[in-house]
Design a protein around this motif. Structure first.
Motif, PDB file in Angstrom:
ATOM      1  N   ASP A  48       0.839  -1.210   0.000  1.00 29.70           N
ATOM      2  CA  ASP A  48       0.000   0.000   0.000  1.00 29.70           C
ATOM      3  C   ASP A  48       0.871   1.256   0.000  1.00 29.70           C
ATOM      4  OD1 ASP A  48      -2.392  -1.355  -0.015  1.00 29.70           O
ATOM      5  OD2 ASP A  48      -2.659  -1.309   2.171  1.00 29.70           O
ATOM      6  N   LYS A  49       1.883   1.257   0.855  1.00 27.43           N
ATOM      7  CA  LYS A  49       2.770   2.426   0.966  1.00 27.43           C
ATOM      8  C   LYS A  49       3.507   2.673  -0.345  1.00 27.43           C
ATOM      9  CE  LYS A  49       6.406   4.358   3.928  1.00 27.43           C
ATOM     10  NZ  LYS A  49       7.326   4.781   2.833  1.00 27.43           N
ATOM     11  N   THR A  69       1.064   4.050  -2.916  1.00 27.50           N
ATOM     12  CA  THR A  69       0.688   5.422  -2.572  1.00 27.50           C
ATOM     13  C   THR A  69       1.752   6.410  -3.044  1.00 27.50           C
ATOM     14  OG1 THR A  69      -0.564   4.718  -0.617  1.00 27.50           O
ATOM     15  CG2 THR A  69       0.176   7.009  -0.677  1.00 27.50           C
ATOM     16  N   GLU A  70       3.011   6.027  -2.906  1.00 27.19           N
ATOM     17  CA  GLU A  70       4.117   6.909  -3.286  1.00 27.19           C
ATOM     18  C   GLU A  70       4.462   6.821  -4.773  1.00 27.19           C
ATOM     19  OE1 GLU A  70       7.459   6.134  -0.799  1.00 27.19           O
ATOM     20  OE2 GLU A  70       6.349   6.384   1.067  1.00 27.19           O
ATOM     21  N   THR A 119       1.742   7.680  -9.072  1.00 23.46           N
ATOM     22  CA  THR A 119       1.353   9.094  -9.075  1.00 23.46           C
ATOM     23  C   THR A 119       0.201   9.387 -10.022  1.00 23.46           C
ATOM     24  OG1 THR A 119       3.084   9.548 -10.733  1.00 23.46           O
ATOM     25  CG2 THR A 119       3.667   9.847  -8.412  1.00 23.46           C
ATOM     26  N   GLY A 167      -2.334   7.372 -10.353  1.00 19.86           N
ATOM     27  CA  GLY A 167      -3.524   6.854  -9.717  1.00 19.86           C
ATOM     28  C   GLY A 167      -4.329   5.860 -10.525  1.00 19.86           C
TER      29      GLY A 167
END
Length: 217
Positions: free
Chosen positions: A156-157, A160-161, A164, A166
Motif C-alpha cells: 500500500d505504501k 501510494t508513493e 502518481t 492513480g
C-alpha cells in the motif's frame, strides 16, 4: 619464464565461438574480464549437465546450493538472463546480463532491469499483485517471516508513493521517479565483486589470448 607450449588448460580449450572485444564494447567488462567470466560460466554450466549452457536447475544450484529449492526472485533473475527465452542461458546472455550488475553500469540500466524484475507478466507495468509476490519472495529469501497484513501495508505504501497517476499500476516513468527518491531499492542491482573478476581467476587470465596479445617484451 615458464613454457606455455603444452596442451592449453581445459577452460581455454572449451572457449566457445564468441568475440571478447564485442562483448567488452557492449558491457562494463574489459576483454580480459570477459574471458575470465567464461571460467565461472563453464563451472556453472557443467554443474548438472555439461552442455555449455546454464539451465534453471544449475542457476538455482549456484544461488542456493540446492537445485530443488523454489524461489520466485531466482526464477525472475533467470528469466531476465534468458533473453531469447530458450530455457537456458548462453555465454553472451550471461555476460550482458551480469554487466547490468557491474558497479560501473549506467544507473538507467539498473532501474530498467529492476522494473522488469517486478513486471512478472511482462505487461510493461508493475501491478499490485506482482509487487506483493516479489516482496514476499524477497522477504522469504532474507528469512523474514512477516504477516500478510504487514506485507499488504508495505505494498500500500509503495503504491501510494509510486502510482502518481492513480491508475492502480506503476509504469516505467513512475518507477524511475520512485527509485530516484528511494535509491536503496537498487542496492541488490550492484555486485561489487564484479570489479575484480580477473583477480578471482588469475590462472585463466594469464593464459588468455587477450592477455597475450597485449603483452610486450
Amino acid at each position: 619464464m615458464g613454457c606455455f607450449c603444452s596442451t592449453p588448460p581445459k577452460s581455454y580449450r572449451k572457449l566457445p565461438s564468441f568475440d571478447p572485444v564485442a562483448l567488452a564494447a557492449e558491457t562494463p567488462f574489459t576483454e580480459n574480464e570477459v574471458e575470465a567470466l567464461y571460467e565461472l560460466f563453464s563451472k556453472l554450466s557443467s554443474s548438472v549437465d555439461d552442455d555449455g549452457l546454464i539451465g534453471k536447475d544449475e542457476f538455482h544450484l549456484a544461488l542456493f546450493r540446492d537445485y530443488d529449492k523454489q524461489n520466485l526472485f531466482a526464477d525472475r533473475i533467470f528469466d531476465l538472463f534468458d533473453v531469447n527465452r530458450s530455457g537456458h542461458i548462453d555465454f553472451s546472455e550471461f555476460v550482458r546480463s551480469l554487466g547490468v550488475f557491474h558497479p560501473k553500469a549506467p544507473q538507467a540500466d539498473k532501474i530498467l532491469y529492476a522494473f522488469r524484475l517486478y513486471d512478472l507478466r511482462r505487461t510493461g507495468f508493475i501491478e499490485r499483485e506482482e509487487l506483493k509476490e516479489m516482496v514476499s519472495a524477497l522477504l522469504n529469501e532474507s528469512d523474514l517471516d512477516l504477516s500478510d497484513d504487514i506485507i499488504e501495508s508495505m505494498v500500500d505504501k509503495t503504491f501510494t508513493e509510486a502510482d502518481t497517476k492513480g491508475d492502480g499500476r506503476i509504469d516505467q516513468e513512475e518507477w524511475k521517479e520512485y527509485v530516484d527518491k528511494n535509491p536503496s531499492l537498487l542496492k541488490n542491482m550492484t555486485l561489487p565483486h564484479l570489479m575484480d573478476i580477473t583477480l578471482r581467476f588469475p590462472s585463466f587470465v594469464m593464459t588468455s589470448q587477450v592477455e597475450e596479445s597485449h603483452t610486450t617484451d
